[in-house]
Design a protein around this motif. Structure first.
Motif, PDB file in Angstrom:
ATOM      1  N   ASP A 169      -6.679  -6.259  -7.598  1.00  0.00           N
ATOM      2  CA  ASP A 169      -6.096  -5.051  -6.975  1.00  0.00           C
ATOM      3  C   ASP A 169      -4.583  -5.182  -6.894  1.00  0.00           C
ATOM      4  O   ASP A 169      -3.824  -4.277  -7.236  1.00  0.00           O
ATOM      5  CB  ASP A 169      -6.596  -4.884  -5.528  1.00  0.00           C
ATOM      6  CG  ASP A 169      -8.070  -4.532  -5.446  1.00  0.00           C
ATOM      7  OD1 ASP A 169      -8.608  -4.006  -6.442  1.00  0.00           O
ATOM      8  OD2 ASP A 169      -8.670  -4.783  -4.385  1.00  0.00           O
ATOM      9  N   PRO A 220      -7.999  -6.139   2.521  1.00  0.00           N
ATOM     10  CA  PRO A 220      -9.114  -6.138   1.570  1.00  0.00           C
ATOM     11  C   PRO A 220      -8.734  -6.415   0.116  1.00  0.00           C
ATOM     12  O   PRO A 220      -9.612  -6.469  -0.740  1.00  0.00           O
ATOM     13  CB  PRO A 220      -9.640  -4.696   1.703  1.00  0.00           C
ATOM     14  CG  PRO A 220      -8.428  -3.894   2.035  1.00  0.00           C
ATOM     15  CD  PRO A 220      -7.540  -4.792   2.848  1.00  0.00           C
ATOM     16  N   HIS A 221      -7.455  -6.603  -0.184  1.00  0.00           N
ATOM     17  CA  HIS A 221      -7.002  -6.665  -1.566  1.00  0.00           C
ATOM     18  C   HIS A 221      -7.516  -7.897  -2.315  1.00  0.00           C
ATOM     19  O   HIS A 221      -7.346  -9.019  -1.842  1.00  0.00           O
ATOM     20  CB  HIS A 221      -5.475  -6.665  -1.623  1.00  0.00           C
ATOM     21  CG  HIS A 221      -4.858  -5.463  -0.984  1.00  0.00           C
ATOM     22  ND1 HIS A 221      -5.026  -5.173   0.346  1.00  0.00           N
ATOM     23  CD2 HIS A 221      -4.088  -4.482  -1.497  1.00  0.00           C
ATOM     24  CE1 HIS A 221      -4.372  -4.053   0.629  1.00  0.00           C
ATOM     25  NE2 HIS A 221      -3.800  -3.611  -0.472  1.00  0.00           N
ATOM     26  N   THR A 222      -8.087  -7.664  -3.498  1.00  0.00           N
ATOM     27  CA  THR A 222      -8.394  -8.770  -4.404  1.00  0.00           C
ATOM     28  C   THR A 222      -7.129  -9.045  -5.222  1.00  0.00           C
ATOM     29  O   THR A 222      -6.218  -8.210  -5.265  1.00  0.00           O
ATOM     30  CB  THR A 222      -9.528  -8.399  -5.372  1.00  0.00           C
ATOM     31  OG1 THR A 222      -9.064  -7.333  -6.217  1.00  0.00           O
ATOM     32  CG2 THR A 222     -10.767  -7.943  -4.617  1.00  0.00           C
ATOM     33  N   ASN A 259       0.819  -1.213   0.000  1.00  0.00           N
ATOM     34  CA  ASN A 259       0.000   0.000   0.000  1.00  0.00           C
ATOM     35  C   ASN A 259       0.857   1.269   0.000  1.00  0.00           C
ATOM     36  O   ASN A 259       0.574   2.224  -0.718  1.00  0.00           O
ATOM     37  CB  ASN A 259      -0.945   0.000   1.210  1.00  0.00           C
ATOM     38  CG  ASN A 259      -2.224  -0.788   0.930  1.00  0.00           C
ATOM     39  OD1 ASN A 259      -2.407  -1.310  -0.163  1.00  0.00           O
ATOM     40  ND2 ASN A 259      -3.101  -0.863   1.923  1.00  0.00           N
ATOM     41  N   GLU A 304      -6.343  -0.902   4.417  1.00  0.00           N
ATOM     42  CA  GLU A 304      -7.039   0.016   3.506  1.00  0.00           C
ATOM     43  C   GLU A 304      -7.089  -0.567   2.091  1.00  0.00           C
ATOM     44  O   GLU A 304      -6.129  -1.172   1.615  1.00  0.00           O
ATOM     45  CB  GLU A 304      -6.324   1.370   3.478  1.00  0.00           C
ATOM     46  CG  GLU A 304      -6.357   2.104   4.799  1.00  0.00           C
ATOM     47  CD  GLU A 304      -7.757   2.492   5.261  1.00  0.00           C
ATOM     48  OE1 GLU A 304      -8.674   2.617   4.402  1.00  0.00           O
ATOM     49  OE2 GLU A 304      -7.944   2.666   6.483  1.00  0.00           O
ATOM     50  N   SER A 305      -8.207  -0.325   1.441  1.00  0.00           N
ATOM     51  CA  SER A 305      -8.383  -0.843   0.082  1.00  0.00           C
ATOM     52  C   SER A 305      -7.762   0.105  -0.949  1.00  0.00           C
ATOM     53  O   SER A 305      -7.527   1.282  -0.666  1.00  0.00           O
ATOM     54  CB  SER A 305      -9.872  -0.998  -0.219  1.00  0.00           C
ATOM     55  OG  SER A 305     -10.470   0.288  -0.240  1.00  0.00           O
ATOM     56  N   LYS A 306      -7.560  -0.422  -2.134  1.00  0.00           N
ATOM     57  CA  LYS A 306      -7.013   0.385  -3.230  1.00  0.00           C
ATOM     58  C   LYS A 306      -7.907   1.598  -3.503  1.00  0.00           C
ATOM     59  O   LYS A 306      -7.410   2.702  -3.739  1.00  0.00           O
ATOM     60  CB  LYS A 306      -6.892  -0.495  -4.479  1.00  0.00           C
ATOM     61  CG  LYS A 306      -6.399   0.244  -5.706  1.00  0.00           C
ATOM     62  CD  LYS A 306      -6.175  -0.713  -6.875  1.00  0.00           C
ATOM     63  CE  LYS A 306      -5.829   0.035  -8.143  1.00  0.00           C
ATOM     64  NZ  LYS A 306      -6.927   0.873  -8.646  1.00  0.00           N
ATOM     65  N   GLU A 307      -9.212   1.413  -3.429  1.00  0.00           N
ATOM     66  CA  GLU A 307     -10.129   2.528  -3.685  1.00  0.00           C
ATOM     67  C   GLU A 307      -9.880   3.685  -2.715  1.00  0.00           C
ATOM     68  O   GLU A 307      -9.915   4.853  -3.101  1.00  0.00           O
ATOM     69  CB  GLU A 307     -11.594   2.071  -3.532  1.00  0.00           C
ATOM     70  CG  GLU A 307     -12.080   1.106  -4.587  1.00  0.00           C
ATOM     71  CD  GLU A 307     -11.814  -0.360  -4.231  1.00  0.00           C
ATOM     72  OE1 GLU A 307     -10.843  -0.659  -3.509  1.00  0.00           O
ATOM     73  OE2 GLU A 307     -12.596  -1.210  -4.695  1.00  0.00           O
TER      74      GLU A 307
END
Lengths: 487, 456
Positions: free
Chosen positions: B10, B5-7, A356, A432-435
C-alpha cells in the motif's frame, strides 16, 4: 418517535431501583415537590430498544469513514476504553485521599511526562476539559504573565484570519481585544502584516501549525522571533497536532504555551460532541502559572509516591477550572493509547496521517477537483474548493457533502477555512486503509458526474438518511426545545 | 503497526501516486532544524493484554470498601443497560451533529435530554450541557450579567456555603472579564444564608444572586424567600441544584415569586460513575425570554423537506464557530456521551425510581445522623435540615479520624478543614441508596473506634 411518545402512565423499569418512601423525613413540608417530575414511564426493554434504534440513526467512526477536517476522527481503540473502565478507576471518588489513589495518580503523572515529551514543553497540566478550555487556560496564563510583570498595556491578541472560531472567542473571554492578521494566497501568515501589527499592545499570537489551510507554516521561526521581540508570547492551538506528532515539537518551534486535544490526537472518543480533554503545556516563562491540579512525584523511603500539587506548590497558578480533575476518565484513555502506541507508534501517527492526506489530495486533483493550495504539500488534511462546481453546475460544497452521506461517507468539514470559497476540509487520519480512501475518491468522482448530468439529484441529497435536509429557519424561528404532550 | 493498516505494498503504491520516494519527503516543507528526534521519555509500545494487566494492577491500588464522601460527586447505582447502550460505537464514536441528517440519533437524544431536564427543574428551556457543574455556574454568571437588562453591574452575589471548588472555578474563569463575586457569609448556626444577612446588600446593584440547593453542607436554603428578595432588588436568580434532590424538593422553576431565572447543576448523579471527577456533565436551563443569551449547543425540533419531524442544532448565531469574537462563550463541545448516559438513566428509572432513590438516600442519611449522634462528643454542626449529606462535628481533628477510618477501607467523608480552618473538626458525610443498613452500621463502628483512637 420520542421516548415520551411510548410512555404509559403506571409503567416502570422496576428492577432498576428499590421502591421506597420517605421515613422520619426532616425535609420541611413547605419545600417538598408537589408536581410530578415528568420523566418517561417505560419498561427496560422499551428503553433499550428505543436508544438502540436512535444509535442506528448516527454516522460514527465505527460505522463509516468520517474525514471531518480539523476533527481527527481516527479509530478509538477499545482497549483504551477497557483500561479506563477498570472498577477501581470507576469507583474512585475524586476527593479520595492520596494514599488510596496511587494507581490513578501514577497514570496521570506518566501521561504528563509523555505529553511533555511529544510537545517539547516543560510542564503539562491535564485539567482543562476540552480544547476550548485549554485555550482559555493558555491565554489566561499569558495574561497572568503580563500582569505579574506589571505590563498592563498589552491588551491585544493577534490571530491569523484562518484560525478556528474558538481562538477569538477565547481571547475575548480572557478580556483581550482581537486583531486579525491576514494569510497569504499560499496559506502562510503574511509576515509583513504581522510586523506591522505587533507592538507594545501585543499580549500574544494564537496560531495553529499546520494551519487550518492544511499546510505547514514555513516561517514559524521568524514569526516566533517577531512576536517575542515585541514582548508577546506565542500560543499553539493543538487542533492539528496529529499532523506532526513525533515529527516536530511545538516547543521547538518557539511556542510558549499550547493545548492538546486528546479526543483528536490521542484517540479518545468524540462521544457525539464531547467529552474531550484539552491539557495545556507550557515553556519556561509560563511554568509558574499552570492551572491546578497537577500530579507530582516524590520518593519516600525509596518508593515513588504521587501527590496532588495545588496552589500551595504553585503560588502563581491561574487555579482550578473544574470542580475536580477535569475529564479524568478521558485522561486515562489517553494514557492507555500512549502506552499501546509507544514512542515508535507516535512517530507513525504523523507519518501515516500525512501519507493518507497527500495521497487523497493527489488523487482528487487528478479526478478534476481543485485543491486550494496546489503548490503546497498537504499535511494531515487538505482543502478542496468547489467554487468552480458551484459556479458552473450550481452544485455547491454543501450539496457534495450531503450527497456523500448517500454513498455511506460522512461529509468533510464544509465552508471552513472561511478564506477558501466553497471549501471542503478533508482529514483522513492514519487509521484508514488505502481501500477506504479509494472508495471515497470514487464516490466524489461519481458525484461530480451526477452534478453534471443530474444536478437536481445532488442538490436534493441526502435521500437515504433518516431525514432529508432540515428546515433550520423554522427551527430557529419557531423554537421548540422541549417536548410537550400537545406537540 | 498499532492502528495503522498500511501494508508495505500500500505504502509503495501511495508514494508512487504522490510522486515521492519516501514518507520523509512529505515533510520537506518543515525547516530541518525543527525536526524532532527521538521521544526519549515515552516508553515502547505494549500489547493490549499487557496494558490491561498494567491498568488493572494500578486500579486495584485505588479500591476501597466503602465511600461516604459526596461533596459534589455522588455514588448511585447505575443500571447495567445505561453504559451498555452508551458505549455503542454509534453513540461513542460519532462527533458533533453538524451533519444533521447523519446525526438524528444524537440530536433526538439531546432533545429528549433537554425535555427531561426542563421537567426536572421546572424550567422552560435547557441546553445540550456544558463541561461540569462548576463551569456551568461560571457560564451562568456570565449569562446573567449579559441578560439582566435592569442591572449595569458586573457584581454577582454568591453564598459562602457554595461548593468551594465551584467558587474558585468561577473566580478563575470570570476575573479576566472583570466580574466580581461578592461572597455572602453563611449563618454560623444554621449553615444557611439568612434573609437578615442579605440586608447589608440591599439597594446595591448586583446582576444576580446564586443559590446552591442543597448547599455545600447538604442543607436546604430558604430558596423561596431568597428568590423573591433577589427579584425585588432587580437581580436574576441562578439556582445550583442537585438533580436527585429535585425528585423530592421544590424545583427551582417554582421558587419564590417567579422562579429562578437560570438553573445549573452537576449531572453526574444521573447515571455517571464518580470516576475521579469526570467526565461529568453540567446541565443548564433558563427562562425562554433569555435563551438567546445561553451559551452552548441547543437542539430544536423542526421538519425536513418532506415535512417529516427531525432535530437540528439551532440558534447557532450565538456560537463561536459563527460569531467568533462576539460569541456567548468559547465553548464548542457539550458532554455528549454523558448526556447520553443521563438521558438513558432518567428513562430507565422514571419518576417513581428517582423518588425512591432520593427517599432511600434521605432515609439513610437520617439514620446515619441518629446513630452518629449517639457517639460521645459528636454533634451536628448546623441546624438546617439536610437532604443526603450532613456536617458532623467531631471532638478532634477530622483529618486524624478520617485517616484512621481509611485504614479500615472506609472513606468516612470530606475533611472540611480543607475548606475552612474553622471547620477542621468537621466532616461532610454523604449517604445514597447504595449504602445498606449494614454499611451504615460499619461506618458507625469505624467512626466510633477512630474517635476513640484519636483520644479526644
Amino acid at each position: 418517535m420520542l421516548i415520551y411518545e411510548i410512555s404509559s402512565e403506571g409503567r416502570s423499569a422496576t428492577a432498576q431501583y428499590e421502591a421506597c418512601e420517605l421515613e422520619n423525613s426532616e425535609l420541611p413540608t413547605a419545600q417538598l415537590r408537589v408536581s410530578p417530575i415528568g420523566l418517561p414511564a417505560v419498561s427496560e426493554l422499551q428503553v433499550v430498544r428505543h436508544y438502540t434504534g436512535l444509535s442506528k440513526k448516527n454516522f460514527s467512526i465505527d460505522g463509516e469513514f468520517y474525514p471531518l477536517g480539523s476533527c481527527t476522527m481516527k479509530y478509538n481503540p477499545r482497549g483504551a476504553l477497557a483500561g479506563a473502565h477498570m472498577p477501581g478507576f470507576l469507583a474512585r471518588h475524586p476527593l479520595a485521599p492520596e494514599n488510596v489513589s496511587q494507581g490513578y495518580l501514577s497514570c496521570l503523572y506518566d501521561l504528563q511526562e509523555y505529553l511533555k515529551d511529544v510537545t517539547g514543553m516543560r510542564a503539562v497540566s491535564l485539567t482543562p476539559m476540552a480544547g476550548a478550555q485549554g485555550e482559555f487556560a493558555g491565554v489566561a496564563m499569558i495574561r497572568a504573565y503580563h500582569d505579574k510583570a506589571g505590563d498592563s498595556e498589552r491588551t491585544e491578541i493577534l490571530i491569523p484570519n484562518a484560525a478556528h472560531g474558538t481562538n477569538p472567542a477565547t481571547a475575548v473571554m480572557c478580556g483581550y481585544t482581537v486583531r486579525e492578521v491576514p494569510v497569504t494566497k499560499e496559506g502562510d501568515v503574511d509576515v509583513d502584516a504581522l510586523k506591522a501589527a505587533v507592538g507594545p499592545q501585543t499580549a500574544g499570537l494564537m496560531m495553529t501549525n499546520p494551519s487550518t489551510c492544511g499546510v505547514f507554516e514555513r516561517k514559524i521561526q521568524e514569526i516566533a522571533e517577531i512576536v517575542h521581540d515585541a514582548g508577546g508570547l506565542l500560543y499553539y492551538d493543538g487542533a492539528n497536532l496529529n499532523a506532526i506528532l513525533g515529527k516536530v515539537k511545538p516547543g521547538d518551534m518557539g511556542f510558549d504555551v499550547m493545548h492538546m486535544n486528546l479526543h483528536k490526537t490521542f484517540a479518545t472518543p468524540h462521544g457525539g460532541g464531547g467529552p474531550g480533554a484539552g491539557p495545556v503545556g507550557v515553556g519556561k516563562r509560563l511554568e509558574p502559572f499552570v492551572p491546578t491540579p497537577i500530579v507530582g512525584k516524590r520518593s519516600t523511603n525509596g518508593e515513588d509516591e504521587y501527590y496532588w500539587m495545588s496552589d500551595k506548590d504553585i503560588p502563581d497558578t491561574i487555579g482550578n477550572l473544574s470542580a475536580f480533575m477535569g475529564n479524568a476518565g478521558i485522561l486515562l484513555r489517553a494514557f492507555a493509547y500512549a502506552r499501546l502506541l509507544g514512542n515508535q507508534g507516535m512517530h507513525r501517527v504523523g507519518e501515516y496521517a500525512t501519507l493518507n492526506a497527500n495521497y487523497m489530495a493527489t488523487k482528487m486533483a487528478a479526478a478534476g477537483f481543485k485543491l486550494a493550495y496546489p503548490n503546497r504539500r498537504a499535511t494531515h488534511e487538505f482543502v478542496v474548493s468547489m467554487s468552480q462546481e458551484a459556479k458552473e453546475l450550481n452544485v455547491n460544497a454543501m450539496d457534495f457533502a450531503k450527497r456523500l452521506l448517500d454513498y455511506g461517507y460522512h461529509a468533510p468539514t464544509t465552508y471552513f477555512p472561511l478564506l477558501v470559497p466553497e471549501a471542503l476540509l478533508i482529514e483522513p487520519t492514519e487509521t484508514e486503509s488505502k481501500e477506504e480512501l479509494d472508495g471515497f475518491i470514487e464516490a466524489m468522482t461519481q458525484i461530480l458526474q451526477e452534478a453534471k448530468e443530474t444536478p437536481e439529484l445532488v442538490r436534493s441529497a441526502p435521500i437515504t438518511t433518516p431525514v432529508k435536509r432540515l428546515d433550520d429557519v423554522k427551527a430557529a424561528r419557531e423554537l421548540n426545545l422541549a417536548w410537550k404532550a400537545a406537540d | 503497526m498499532p492502528f495503522v493498516p498500511h501494508t508495505s505494498q500500500d505504502e509503495e503504491l501511495m508514494l508512487d501516486a504522490i510522486g515521492v520516494e519516501s514518507i520523509e519527503d512529505l515533510f520537506d516543507e518543515i525547516p530541518p532544524a525543527l525536526r524532532a528526534g527521538v521521544l526519549a521519555n515515552t516508553p515502547a509500545g505494549i500489547s493490549e493484554q499487557a496494558l490491561l494487566r498494567l491498568m488493572s494492577d494500578r486500579s486495584k491500588k485505588d479500591e476501597v470498601d466503602l465511600c461516604f464522601i459526596g461533596a459534589g460527586a455522588y455514588q448511585h447505582h447505575i443500571p447495567s443497560a445505561v453504559w451498555d447502550l452508551v458505549t455503542r460505537g454509534e453513540f461513542m464514536t460519532a462527533y458533533t451533529p453538524y451533519q444533521a441528517e447523519a446525526s438524528q440519533g444524537t440530536l433526538q437524544l439531546i432533545y429528549e435530554f433537554q425535555t427531561m431536564i426542563t421537567r426536572l427543574t421546572a424550567m422552560e428551556v435547557a441546553n445540550a450541557s456544558v463541561y461540569d457543574g462548576a463551569s456551568a455556574l461560571a457560564e451562568a454568571i456570565l449569562m446573567a450579567v449579559r441578560a439582566n437588562r435592569k442591572s449595569k453591574s458586573r457584581n454577582v452575589l454568591v453564598p459562602g456555603n457554595l461548593h468551594p471548588s465551584y467558587l474558585s472555578t468561577c473566580r478563575n474563569i470570570l476575573h479576566n472579564q472583570k466580574i466580581n463575586l461578592q461572597v455572602i457569609p453563611y449563618d454560623q448556626q444554621s449553615g444557611c444564608i439568612k434573609q437578615e444577612d442579605l440586608q447589608a446588600f440591599e439597594g446595591e446593584d448586583f446582576a444576580a444572586l446564586v443559590i446552591q440547593y442543597p448547599n455545600f453542607f447538604g442543607g436546604l436554603e430558604m430558596a423561596d424567600e431568597l428568590t423573591t428578595w433577589a427579584h425585588s432588588q432587580g437581580q436574576l436568580v441562578i439556582g445550583v441544584v442537585n438533580p436527585t434532590a429535585l425528585a423530592l424538593l421544590a424545583p427551582p422553576g417554582t421558587w419564590g415569586d417567579t422562579g429562578a431565572d437560570i438553573v445549573v447543576g452537576e449531572g453526574q448523579p444521573l447515571g455517571i460513575p464518580v470516576a475521579s471527577g469526570g467526565p461529568y456533565l453540567g446541565f443548564m436551563c433558563c427562562k425562554q425570554a433569555i435563551v438567546r443569551q445561553m451559551p452552548g449547543r441547543i437542539i430544536g425540533k423542526t421538519l425536513d423537506l418532506d415535512g417529516k419531524v427531525g432535530f437540528a442544532l439551532t440558534l447557532q448565531a450565538r456560537e463561536q464557530h459563527i460569531r467568533r469574537a462576539k460569541a456567548t462563550s468559547n465553548i464548542c463541545t457539550n458532554q455528549g456521551l454523558l448526556v447520553t448516559a443521563a438521558t438513558i438513566y432518567m428513562s430507565l428509572i422514571g419518576d417513581q425510581g428517582l423518588r425512591s432513590i432520593a427517599s432511600q438516600s434521605h432515609n439513610g442519611t437520617v439514620q446515619l445522623i441518629g446513630k452518629a449522634l449517639e457517639i460521645k462528643g459528636i454533634t451536628r454542626r448546623f441546624t438546617s435540615p439536610v437532604f443526603h449529606e450532613v456536617v458532623l462535628e467531631l471532638p478532634c481533628r477530622a483529618s486524624q479520624v478520617l485517616q484512621q477510618m481509611c485504614t479500615q477501607g472506609i472513606l468516612g467523608g470530606y475533611d472540611l478543614g480543607q475548606m475552612d480552618a474553622a471547620l477542621e473538626n468537621c466532616i461532610l458525610v454523604n449517604v445514597t441508596e447504595t449504602k445498606t443498613p449494614q454499611d451504615i452500621e460499619d461506618f458507625i463502628t469505624s467512626l466510633r473506634a477512630a474517635v476513640e483512637v484519636a483520644a479526644c
